[in-house]
Design an enzyme around this catalytic site. Structure first.
Site, PDB file in Angstrom:
ATOM      1  N   ASP A  82       1.018  -1.075   0.082  1.00  0.00           N
ATOM      2  CA  ASP A  82      -0.074  -0.048   0.161  1.00  0.00           C
ATOM      3  C   ASP A  82       0.984   1.481   0.207  1.00  0.00           C
ATOM      4  O   ASP A  82       1.694   1.282   0.798  1.00  0.00           O
ATOM      5  CB  ASP A  82      -0.857  -0.045   1.448  1.00  0.00           C
ATOM      6  CG  ASP A  82      -1.971   0.931   1.155  1.00  0.00           C
ATOM      7  OD1 ASP A  82      -2.339   1.454   0.224  1.00  0.00           O
ATOM      8  OD2 ASP A  82      -2.625   1.342   2.492  1.00  0.00           O
ATOM      9  N   HIS A  83       0.672   2.223  -0.872  1.00  0.00           N
ATOM     10  CA  HIS A  83       1.513   3.316  -1.036  1.00  0.00           C
ATOM     11  C   HIS A  83       2.973   3.388  -0.881  1.00  0.00           C
ATOM     12  O   HIS A  83       3.772   3.882  -0.047  1.00  0.00           O
ATOM     13  CB  HIS A  83       0.847   4.351   0.155  1.00  0.00           C
ATOM     14  CG  HIS A  83      -0.476   4.991   0.147  1.00  0.00           C
ATOM     15  ND1 HIS A  83      -0.754   6.123  -1.050  1.00  0.00           N
ATOM     16  CD2 HIS A  83      -1.494   4.450   0.726  1.00  0.00           C
ATOM     17  CE1 HIS A  83      -2.136   6.164  -0.933  1.00  0.00           C
ATOM     18  NE2 HIS A  83      -2.613   5.515   0.120  1.00  0.00           N
ATOM     19  N   GLY A 181      -7.788   8.277   6.899  1.00  0.00           N
ATOM     20  CA  GLY A 181      -7.892   8.568   8.343  1.00  0.00           C
ATOM     21  C   GLY A 181      -9.293   8.571   8.698  1.00  0.00           C
ATOM     22  O   GLY A 181     -10.312   8.190   8.085  1.00  0.00           O
ATOM     23  N   HIS A 211      -9.510   4.722  -2.171  1.00  0.00           N
ATOM     24  CA  HIS A 211      -8.830   4.806  -0.899  1.00  0.00           C
ATOM     25  C   HIS A 211      -9.697   5.311   0.005  1.00  0.00           C
ATOM     26  O   HIS A 211     -10.525   6.008  -0.290  1.00  0.00           O
ATOM     27  CB  HIS A 211      -7.321   5.419  -1.221  1.00  0.00           C
ATOM     28  CG  HIS A 211      -6.264   4.536  -1.614  1.00  0.00           C
ATOM     29  ND1 HIS A 211      -5.136   4.338  -1.135  1.00  0.00           N
ATOM     30  CD2 HIS A 211      -6.136   3.969  -2.773  1.00  0.00           C
ATOM     31  CE1 HIS A 211      -4.574   3.638  -1.853  1.00  0.00           C
ATOM     32  NE2 HIS A 211      -5.122   3.268  -2.972  1.00  0.00           N
ATOM     33  N   ALA A 213     -11.782   4.419   2.548  1.00  0.00           N
ATOM     34  CA  ALA A 213     -13.204   4.236   2.294  1.00  0.00           C
ATOM     35  C   ALA A 213     -13.702   3.659   3.339  1.00  0.00           C
ATOM     36  O   ALA A 213     -14.599   3.019   3.338  1.00  0.00           O
ATOM     37  CB  ALA A 213     -13.445   3.133   1.143  1.00  0.00           C
ATOM     38  N   SER A 214     -13.204   3.845   4.548  1.00  0.00           N
ATOM     39  CA  SER A 214     -13.763   3.522   5.790  1.00  0.00           C
ATOM     40  C   SER A 214     -15.077   4.363   6.055  1.00  0.00           C
ATOM     41  O   SER A 214     -14.992   5.675   5.828  1.00  0.00           O
ATOM     42  CB  SER A 214     -12.845   3.513   7.032  1.00  0.00           C
ATOM     43  OG  SER A 214     -11.965   2.436   7.107  1.00  0.00           O
ATOM     44  N   ASN A 254     -10.448   0.175  -0.412  1.00  0.00           N
ATOM     45  CA  ASN A 254      -9.180   0.168   0.772  1.00  0.00           C
ATOM     46  C   ASN A 254     -10.226   0.398   2.155  1.00  0.00           C
ATOM     47  O   ASN A 254     -10.623   1.461   2.364  1.00  0.00           O
ATOM     48  CB  ASN A 254      -8.193   0.895   0.619  1.00  0.00           C
ATOM     49  CG  ASN A 254      -7.427   0.774  -0.497  1.00  0.00           C
ATOM     50  OD1 ASN A 254      -7.494  -0.384  -1.126  1.00  0.00           O
ATOM     51  ND2 ASN A 254      -6.114   1.315  -0.698  1.00  0.00           N
ATOM     52  N   ASP A 256      -9.215   0.488   6.443  1.00  0.00           N
ATOM     53  CA  ASP A 256      -8.207   0.223   7.481  1.00  0.00           C
ATOM     54  C   ASP A 256      -8.821   0.870   8.884  1.00  0.00           C
ATOM     55  O   ASP A 256      -9.002   0.307   9.706  1.00  0.00           O
ATOM     56  CB  ASP A 256      -6.810   1.036   7.128  1.00  0.00           C
ATOM     57  CG  ASP A 256      -5.731   0.792   8.052  1.00  0.00           C
ATOM     58  OD1 ASP A 256      -5.832  -0.174   9.007  1.00  0.00           O
ATOM     59  OD2 ASP A 256      -4.749   1.568   7.993  1.00  0.00           O
TER      60      ASP A 256
HETATM   61 ZN   LIG Z   1      -4.468   5.084   0.582  1.00  0.00          ZN
END
Ligand SMILES: [Zn+2]
Length: 309
Positions: A82-83, A181, A211, A213-214, A254, A256
């Site tokens: 990732d990244h 975040g 990205h 996408a929480s 994604n 996290d």
């Molecule tokens: Zn990301």
């Protein structure tokens, strides 16, 4: 059962209204929780490792833990960086056995992003590894890449088409309103679906990646705070907005922050309710269960990826 690339997963996802979950991993319990969930849901799965995770857990531990999870569950997994911020870290991960890498040149001017991405694509493809790149800037913080929310710019559809054509990249992360975040939006959450549709129409065969996408589910923020936390009010992308984006070429989502919150809320609960507890298994075990439950929820209710393996 094996480590696989994302090629086949994305080809299938592009033709259907679902996306593959890409979940960040940092330790054994997180890996176990995620892989068990994907196994029970019979869902395709990407496990991703950030530079921060590599620093925390060391690459050898993470790759071996992922291999162990594949042996234990029989679930095929794509192992993704990732990244990646430069060619060297991408090369290192490819040499370590990752099946997919991201080169994030989004902070560079267009031509430099193309040149850097092309260099990684050439090396990766020669080794049977696929590459994700990023065009456009997300607001927020991810590891060391900070982008001022105000200077965040969305992905330009024509540039996206040119970028894919010139780099030969396998998938493209785009900026349409999500951010990294937990603390994402001052106002109403907003995703630029028109832009997404334009990009998808111009490059219909390119899997797109979302990205940040929480959802930052309030239930879990509240639970953390109920058990002695002090997480300020946070807002992510509502799950129905992700469900909608998945219909327009988004093949990888994604997640996290939501996993971090679920695990932390559960560990906080166990320790607050059992202040005499000092056996790490007694709180890491429930933390692992909380990860599993969250991943199953995402696969089933947000990504629509159950039984798509
Ligand atoms: Zn990301």
């Amino acid at each position: 059962m094996a480590l696989i690339t994302t090629k086949e997963m994305f080809d299938k996802a592009l033709k259907d209204d679902y996306a593959v979950g890409a979940f960040n991993v940092n330790n054994m319990e997180i890996i176990q929780g995620i892989v068990e969930a994907a196994g029970e849901e019979n869902a395709p799965l990407i496990l991703q490792v950030s530079a921060g995770a590599r620093k925390y857990a060391k690459s050898a531990y993470l790759t071996k833990l992922v291999e162990a999870a594949i042996i234990d569950t029989g679930v095929d997994v794509a192992l993704h960086l990732d990244h990646g911020e430069d060619f060297e870290i991408c090369k290192q991960c490819i040499d370590d056995g990752f099946t997919s890498v991201m080169i994030d040149g989004s902070k560079y001017p267009f031509e430099e992003n193309i040149a850097l991405t092309k260099k990684v694509v050439d090396y990766a493809h020669a080794h049977g590894v696929v590459v994700e790149a990023e065009l456009g800037k997300l607001a927020g913080v991810e590891d060391n890449i900070k982008v001022d929310a105000r200077s965040a710019t969305f992905t330009d559809p024509d540039e996206a088409a040119e970028f894919v054509e010139r780099t030969g990249v396998d998938s493209l992360a785009i900026a349409i309103g999500t951010s990294h975040g937990a603390y994402k939006f001052k106002g109403e959450p907003y995703l630029d679906y028109e832009r997404l549709k334009q990009i998808h129409n111009l490059i219909p065969d390119t899997p797109l990646v979302l990205h940040g996408a929480s959802t930052v589910l309030k239930e879990f923020v509240d639970r953390c705070n109920q058990y002695g936390g002090s997480i300020p009010g946070a807002q992510g992308v509502p799950e129905e907005m992700i469900r909608e984006a998945v219909k327009w070429g988004i093949c990888k989502v994604n997640i996290d922050t939501d996993l971090r919150l679920a695990m932390t809320a559960e560990i906080r609960r166990v320790l607050m309710e059992n202040p005499a507890e000092f056996d790490p298994r007694k709180y890491l075990g429930p933390g692992r269960d909380a990860i599993k439950k969250m991943v199953q929820h995402k696969i089933k209710n947000v990504l629509n990826a159950s039984n798509k393996r």
